[in-house]
Design a protein around this motif. Structure first.
Motif, PDB file in Angstrom:
ATOM      1  N   TRP A   1      13.396  38.891  30.196  1.00 25.37           N
ATOM      2  CA  TRP A   1      14.345  39.211  29.132  1.00 25.37           C
ATOM      3  C   TRP A   1      15.754  39.570  29.581  1.00 25.37           C
ATOM      4  O   TRP A   1      16.676  39.520  28.769  1.00 25.37           O
ATOM      5  CB  TRP A   1      13.796  40.348  28.272  1.00 25.37           C
ATOM      6  N   GLN A   2      15.953  39.953  30.837  1.00 26.46           N
ATOM      7  CA  GLN A   2      17.300  40.311  31.278  1.00 26.46           C
ATOM      8  C   GLN A   2      18.203  39.074  31.271  1.00 26.46           C
ATOM      9  O   GLN A   2      17.755  37.957  31.557  1.00 26.46           O
ATOM     10  CB  GLN A   2      17.257  40.953  32.664  1.00 26.46           C
ATOM     11  N   ALA A   3      19.449  39.294  30.946  1.00 28.08           N
ATOM     12  CA  ALA A   3      20.385  38.178  30.750  1.00 28.08           C
ATOM     13  C   ALA A   3      20.464  37.273  31.959  1.00 28.08           C
ATOM     14  O   ALA A   3      20.537  36.044  31.835  1.00 28.08           O
ATOM     15  CB  ALA A   3      21.766  38.728  30.398  1.00 28.08           C
ATOM     16  N   GLU A   4      20.443  37.859  33.153  1.00 30.78           N
ATOM     17  CA  GLU A   4      20.635  37.079  34.377  1.00 30.78           C
ATOM     18  C   GLU A   4      19.481  36.133  34.662  1.00 30.78           C
ATOM     19  O   GLU A   4      19.656  35.130  35.374  1.00 30.78           O
ATOM     20  CB  GLU A   4      20.828  38.021  35.575  1.00 30.78           C
ATOM     21  N   THR A   5      18.317  36.436  34.133  1.00 36.56           N
ATOM     22  CA  THR A   5      17.133  35.639  34.475  1.00 36.56           C
ATOM     23  C   THR A   5      16.428  35.055  33.251  1.00 36.56           C
ATOM     24  O   THR A   5      15.366  34.435  33.399  1.00 36.56           O
ATOM     25  CB  THR A   5      16.136  36.487  35.282  1.00 36.56           C
ATOM     26  N   PHE A   6      16.970  35.250  32.068  1.00 39.89           N
ATOM     27  CA  PHE A   6      16.375  34.640  30.876  1.00 39.89           C
ATOM     28  C   PHE A   6      16.458  33.128  31.013  1.00 39.89           C
ATOM     29  O   PHE A   6      17.539  32.554  31.156  1.00 39.89           O
ATOM     30  CB  PHE A   6      17.106  35.099  29.619  1.00 39.89           C
ATOM     31  N   ASP A   7      15.305  32.454  30.987  1.00 43.73           N
ATOM     32  CA  ASP A   7      15.213  31.040  31.364  1.00 43.73           C
ATOM     33  C   ASP A   7      14.771  30.200  30.166  1.00 43.73           C
ATOM     34  O   ASP A   7      13.609  29.826  30.034  1.00 43.73           O
ATOM     35  CB  ASP A   7      14.226  30.898  32.523  1.00 43.73           C
ATOM     36  N   SER A   8      15.723  29.888  29.309  1.00 42.21           N
ATOM     37  CA  SER A   8      15.389  29.163  28.079  1.00 42.21           C
ATOM     38  C   SER A   8      14.868  27.758  28.361  1.00 42.21           C
ATOM     39  O   SER A   8      14.016  27.251  27.619  1.00 42.21           O
ATOM     40  CB  SER A   8      16.607  29.101  27.155  1.00 42.21           C
ATOM     41  N   ALA A   9      15.354  27.131  29.432  1.00 40.11           N
ATOM     42  CA  ALA A   9      14.901  25.762  29.741  1.00 40.11           C
ATOM     43  C   ALA A   9      13.416  25.758  30.096  1.00 40.11           C
ATOM     44  O   ALA A   9      12.654  24.890  29.635  1.00 40.11           O
ATOM     45  CB  ALA A   9      15.733  25.187  30.887  1.00 40.11           C
ATOM     46  N   THR A  10      12.989  26.701  30.921  1.00 41.91           N
ATOM     47  CA  THR A  10      11.574  26.777  31.284  1.00 41.91           C
ATOM     48  C   THR A  10      10.724  27.155  30.081  1.00 41.91           C
ATOM     49  O   THR A  10       9.638  26.599  29.866  1.00 41.91           O
ATOM     50  CB  THR A  10      11.369  27.783  32.428  1.00 41.91           C
ATOM     51  N   ILE A  11      11.203  28.092  29.282  1.00 41.69           N
ATOM     52  CA  ILE A  11      10.477  28.483  28.068  1.00 41.69           C
ATOM     53  C   ILE A  11      10.269  27.276  27.160  1.00 41.69           C
ATOM     54  O   ILE A  11       9.165  27.031  26.664  1.00 41.69           O
ATOM     55  CB  ILE A  11      11.237  29.601  27.331  1.00 41.69           C
ATOM     56  N   ASP A  12      11.308  26.503  26.961  1.00 42.47           N
ATOM     57  CA  ASP A  12      11.227  25.316  26.104  1.00 42.47           C
ATOM     58  C   ASP A  12      10.227  24.307  26.663  1.00 42.47           C
ATOM     59  O   ASP A  12       9.370  23.783  25.934  1.00 42.47           O
ATOM     60  CB  ASP A  12      12.617  24.687  25.990  1.00 42.47           C
ATOM     61  N   ARG A  13      10.315  24.047  27.953  1.00 40.66           N
ATOM     62  CA  ARG A  13       9.417  23.063  28.575  1.00 40.66           C
ATOM     63  C   ARG A  13       7.959  23.508  28.465  1.00 40.66           C
ATOM     64  O   ARG A  13       7.083  22.725  28.072  1.00 40.66           O
ATOM     65  CB  ARG A  13       9.819  22.863  30.039  1.00 40.66           C
ATOM     66  N   GLU A  14       7.710  24.759  28.792  1.00 42.47           N
ATOM     67  CA  GLU A  14       6.327  25.222  28.840  1.00 42.47           C
ATOM     68  C   GLU A  14       5.732  25.426  27.449  1.00 42.47           C
ATOM     69  O   GLU A  14       4.542  25.144  27.236  1.00 42.47           O
ATOM     70  CB  GLU A  14       6.250  26.485  29.689  1.00 42.47           C
ATOM     71  N   LEU A  15       6.534  25.848  26.489  1.00 41.40           N
ATOM     72  CA  LEU A  15       6.023  25.920  25.115  1.00 41.40           C
ATOM     73  C   LEU A  15       5.772  24.526  24.551  1.00 41.40           C
ATOM     74  O   LEU A  15       4.926  24.354  23.662  1.00 41.40           O
ATOM     75  CB  LEU A  15       6.976  26.710  24.223  1.00 41.40           C
ATOM     76  N   GLY A  16       6.476  23.536  25.083  1.00 39.15           N
ATOM     77  CA  GLY A  16       6.182  22.153  24.709  1.00 39.15           C
ATOM     78  C   GLY A  16       4.779  21.753  25.146  1.00 39.15           C
ATOM     79  O   GLY A  16       4.058  21.064  24.409  1.00 39.15           O
TER      80      GLY A  16
END
Length: 380
Positions: A61-76
């Motif tokens: 959740w911290q701004a420096e490490t929040f990884d939306s690309a990985t979240i999107d890929r893995e939730l896919g």
């Protein structure tokens, strides 16, 4: 409890207008309301989710490490195998560091999940693993150790001092009030395994009266959430035993089972063990969701447990999804035994980081349950 306030001079006006002047605090849902809610939402199947690039909630959740690309890929990938729910862990430290930024990142996560037709169970508090969370860069994983960097929320310094518990009120109410009517959220799971002593990994650092301290905090967290009165149900899961005898319940278990809108529980046993839990918890006449299961070496496997849970209309949220920095392919005993390589039989998780299934037959079974309207009878 509902509270009615009538201001001086307003009673006659209210009567003339045919309206009541009142401020309502939330109450526990009736069993019927909970059943109606579950009937609308349908069967939940999914996983406890942390992106593979995060070792814990702070790195997630911290701004420096929040990884939306990985979240999107893995939730896919979760969507591809028919999962429609994930359970995720929040933390009070990102709220304290940057309230608006934290809320924005939660909203980003919910947007990604919604894109993949996945609802989210939110866990604000967690009593498991490291009791000394710290903001900033998180440590690297310890080689071959299960959840070597996961942290508690709150840390022991707050938990052990009841006078400090109220420091969490702004966090609990701030997050819930922001998302109280958000249809992307399935439920609020208020406190994960609150009385877990984390034996043997962190037992020496835990307060001897942790169960009592955590129950105090859990009661406050429920009260704070009820004041907000979210449209989503509240729950807190029981996690030890099978709860067969109501008169033998621990105070923590009694509170969780009697105050939750929706009953939730953890079970890492085999099918027969799971059945006992389900049947015992159905006596509360509320929807039941298993928010943690699936530890292959212990006999807790998708086949046949996922099929059984669907037949019983019990939500099924397994632990783990992608093999990553949490290293939960390794078993709990890696804290006491020396492992030098990945276990032949994974403990948790379903996919490698490139999306390759750990077991293609297992994934095929999951799909046969989640992507079809009817399920063949689970093995008995």
């Amino acid at each position: 409890m509902k509270k009615q306030i009538v201001y001086r001079g307003s009673l006659v006006l209210a009567m003339l207008l045919g309206v009541a002047i009142q401020v309502s605090a939330g109450e526990q849902w009736t069993a019927q309301k909970a059943q109606d809610w579950y009937g609308q939402k349908g069967w939940a199947a999914g996983c406890n989710f942390t992106p593979s690039t995060a070792i814990n909630q702070l790195e997630m959740w911290q701004a420096e490490t929040f990884d939306s690309a990985t979240i999107d890929r893995e939730l896919g990938w979760a969507q591809d195998i028919g999962f429609n729910a994930v359970r995720i862990f929040l933390h009070n430290i990102p709220w304290e560091e940057d309230k608006q930024g934290f809320l924005k990142r939660i909203d980003q996560f919910l947007t990604i999940a919604d894109k993949h037709h996945i609802k989210v169970i939110m866990v604000p508090l967690d009593a498991v693993w490291d009791p000394y969370p710290k903001a900033g860069k998180q440590r690297d994983p310890k080689p071959h150790v299960h959840n070597s960097g996961w942290v508690q929320s709150p840390g022991v310094e707050i938990l052990k001092n009841p006078a400090r518990h109220d420091e969490l009120k702004g966090y609990i109410q701030g997050v819930i009030s922001h998302f109280k009517d958000d249809q992307r959220i399935l439920a609020w799971d208020m406190f994960n395994e609150p009385d877990n002593m984390n034996r043997p990994a962190y037992e020496a650092a835990e307060p001897a009266n942790k169960a009592q301290l955590s129950l105090m905090l859990l009661k406050k967290a429920f009260a704070w959430a009820r004041e907000i009165n979210p449209s989503q149900p509240l729950t807190a899961g029981v996690w030890m035993g099978n709860w067969e005898l109501a008169d033998k319940l621990l105070p923590m278990e009694k509170f969780c089972l009697e105050q939750s809108d929706v009953i939730s529980f953890h079970n890492y046993g085999n099918l027969e063990d799971m059945k006992k839990c389900v049947q015992n918890l159905k006596r509360y006449h509320r929807p039941v969701v298993c928010t943690e299961y699936m530890a292959r070496p212990q006999g807790s496997r998708f086949d046949p447990i996922l099929g059984y849970l669907k037949e019983e209309k019990v939500g099924a949220i397994n632990w783990g999804f992608v093999n990553g920095k949490t290293q939960t392919i390794y078993p709990w005993d890696t804290w006491t035994k020396n492992y030098t390589a990945a276990p032949k039989v994974w403990f948790h998780d379903i996919f490698q980081q490139d999306g390759t299934p750990y077991d293609a037959k297992e994934v095929a079974y999951i799909k046969s349950v989640t992507l079809k309207n009817e399920v063949s009878s689970a093995k008995r």
